[in-house]
Write an enzyme that holds these catalytic residues in place. Sequence first.
Site, mmCIF file in Angstrom:
data_model
loop_
_atom_site.group_PDB
_atom_site.id
_atom_site.type_symbol
_atom_site.label_atom_id
_atom_site.label_comp_id
_atom_site.label_asym_id
_atom_site.label_seq_id
_atom_site.Cartn_x
_atom_site.Cartn_y
_atom_site.Cartn_z
ATOM 1 N N LYS A 214 30.486 38.037 37.880
ATOM 2 C CA LYS A 214 30.749 37.705 39.107
ATOM 3 C C LYS A 214 29.641 38.131 39.951
ATOM 4 O O LYS A 214 29.303 37.841 41.333
ATOM 5 C CB LYS A 214 31.882 38.605 39.732
ATOM 6 C CG LYS A 214 33.119 37.957 39.134
ATOM 7 C CD LYS A 214 34.565 38.913 39.418
ATOM 8 C CE LYS A 214 35.866 38.577 38.955
ATOM 9 N NZ LYS A 214 36.383 38.964 37.860
ATOM 10 N N TYR B 107 36.791 47.390 41.482
ATOM 11 C CA TYR B 107 38.089 46.921 41.817
ATOM 12 C C TYR B 107 38.706 48.350 42.772
ATOM 13 O O TYR B 107 38.185 48.816 43.624
ATOM 14 C CB TYR B 107 38.989 46.571 40.594
ATOM 15 C CG TYR B 107 38.195 45.600 39.950
ATOM 16 C CD1 TYR B 107 38.067 44.629 40.447
ATOM 17 C CD2 TYR B 107 37.970 45.911 38.675
ATOM 18 C CE1 TYR B 107 37.693 43.328 39.673
ATOM 19 C CE2 TYR B 107 37.216 44.943 37.791
ATOM 20 C CZ TYR B 107 37.119 43.682 38.235
ATOM 21 O OH TYR B 107 36.710 42.724 37.511
ATOM 22 N N TYR C 214 34.604 28.970 35.941
ATOM 23 C CA TYR C 214 34.772 30.499 35.992
ATOM 24 C C TYR C 214 34.923 31.187 34.656
ATOM 25 O O TYR C 214 34.267 32.371 34.360
ATOM 26 C CB TYR C 214 35.745 30.913 36.936
ATOM 27 C CG TYR C 214 36.337 31.925 37.016
ATOM 28 C CD1 TYR C 214 35.833 33.299 37.907
ATOM 29 C CD2 TYR C 214 37.502 32.681 36.012
ATOM 30 C CE1 TYR C 214 36.164 34.609 37.752
ATOM 31 C CE2 TYR C 214 38.033 33.837 36.348
ATOM 32 C CZ TYR C 214 37.183 34.853 37.137
ATOM 33 O OH TYR C 214 37.595 36.155 37.016
ATOM 34 N N VAL D 87 36.064 43.725 31.830
ATOM 35 C CA VAL D 87 37.096 43.945 30.879
ATOM 36 C C VAL D 87 36.958 43.749 29.300
ATOM 37 O O VAL D 87 37.538 44.113 28.481
ATOM 38 C CB VAL D 87 38.722 43.201 31.285
ATOM 39 C CG1 VAL D 87 39.242 43.502 32.498
ATOM 40 C CG2 VAL D 87 38.443 41.822 31.029
ATOM 41 N N SER E 218 33.962 40.357 34.208
ATOM 42 C CA SER E 218 33.802 40.135 35.367
ATOM 43 C C SER E 218 32.451 40.657 35.950
ATOM 44 O O SER E 218 31.966 40.437 37.061
ATOM 45 C CB SER E 218 34.768 41.191 36.123
ATOM 46 O OG SER E 218 35.821 40.523 36.245
HETATM 47 N N1 GLN Z 1 37.949 36.916 32.972
HETATM 48 C C1 GLN Z 1 38.634 37.968 33.149
HETATM 49 C C2 GLN Z 1 39.582 37.377 34.299
HETATM 50 O O1 GLN Z 1 39.588 36.399 35.027
HETATM 51 C C3 GLN Z 1 37.739 38.879 33.980
HETATM 52 C C4 GLN Z 1 38.386 40.172 34.473
HETATM 53 C C5 GLN Z 1 37.659 41.492 34.580
HETATM 54 O O2 GLN Z 1 36.862 41.736 33.796
HETATM 55 N N2 GLN Z 1 38.274 42.368 35.322
HETATM 56 O O3 GLN Z 1 40.724 37.935 34.122
#
Ligand code: GLN
Length: 306
Positions: free
Chosen positions: A65, A237, A185, A255, A62
């Site tokens: 992002k 988050y 993505y 993650v 993530s």
């Molecule tokens: N690729 C992961 C997902 O879309 C990224 C989520 C994350 O890092 N929190 O679920």
Amino acid sequence: MDEALLKQALEFGQPYTARGEVASYIPELSKADGRELGICVRSVEGGEIHCGYWQRRFTIQSISKVINLAMALERFGFDAVFNKTKMEPSGASFNAMSRISDSEDIPFNPLVNSGAIAVVELLLPVGLEGMLSAVRGLCGDPEIAIDEDVFQSEWSHSARNRSLAYLLQSKGLIDGDVEEVLRLYTQLCSLSVTAESLANLGQVLANGGVQPETGRRLLKEEVIRTTLTMMLTCGMYDGSSEFAVRVGLPSKSGVGGGILSVVPGEMGIGVYGPSLDSKGNSAAGQKVLEYISRTEKLHILGRLIH
Ligand code: GLN
């Protein structure tokens, strides 16, 4: 700040690795060693210090992002991005559907999955190759590439994100090919980085968009301001506010175990610790940052009070 301080911070964080678990909803990620912990710090003057597993490659997940948001703002502007998402913390898990499914609402922000998937549609014209070269440039790391094993693992377990993407299409927030958006993505989540690559990215963000060593402007100042604000308010988050109280630095987790943190005007920090808490944030990585922020008095609001 010196390497002795980083060592102390890792020692402080180490016990917390046992309080989390490595991600397993993307099966390939469960192969990581949850005890590993590493950190790299790059100052805007160009100095670097590091400790522990700072060279370990892991997937950006993530934290991509942040790059996607900055690139979309840079190329397509504020309105293009914020027609697709709001700019509020969601208070829900990173892949929540609940906050967008039953209402006319658009995604809460560009740093949760729903908002990020909507933003990636804007980047389709840039394409994977264009994004790869932007990521390599921002992270000062030409070795960044897709980790094919992680990509395939996530791609074959992406029912949740696929549902989110089709929900976005039903709301008119994705006009084009949903599968194409989802693929880009997921590819961007599967890029392999190190704590050092994240520290380099943080250094550019800390320096207002200019890469200090080359003097090249990679991102506009207003793009940096918006991106850092989103990181501060939404980057962890549903743990964003607590993290802001404890650490007080614009940050973004993934993650794969990474956390990117920025001390505006001063330094970028990359942390690696794949054992995650229940919200999907590095359990020990957060503690390492808390230790450093407290010891070095880096909390951005604390500094203003002084
Ligand atoms: N690729 C992961 C997902 O879309 C990224 C989520 C994350 O890092 N929190 O679920």
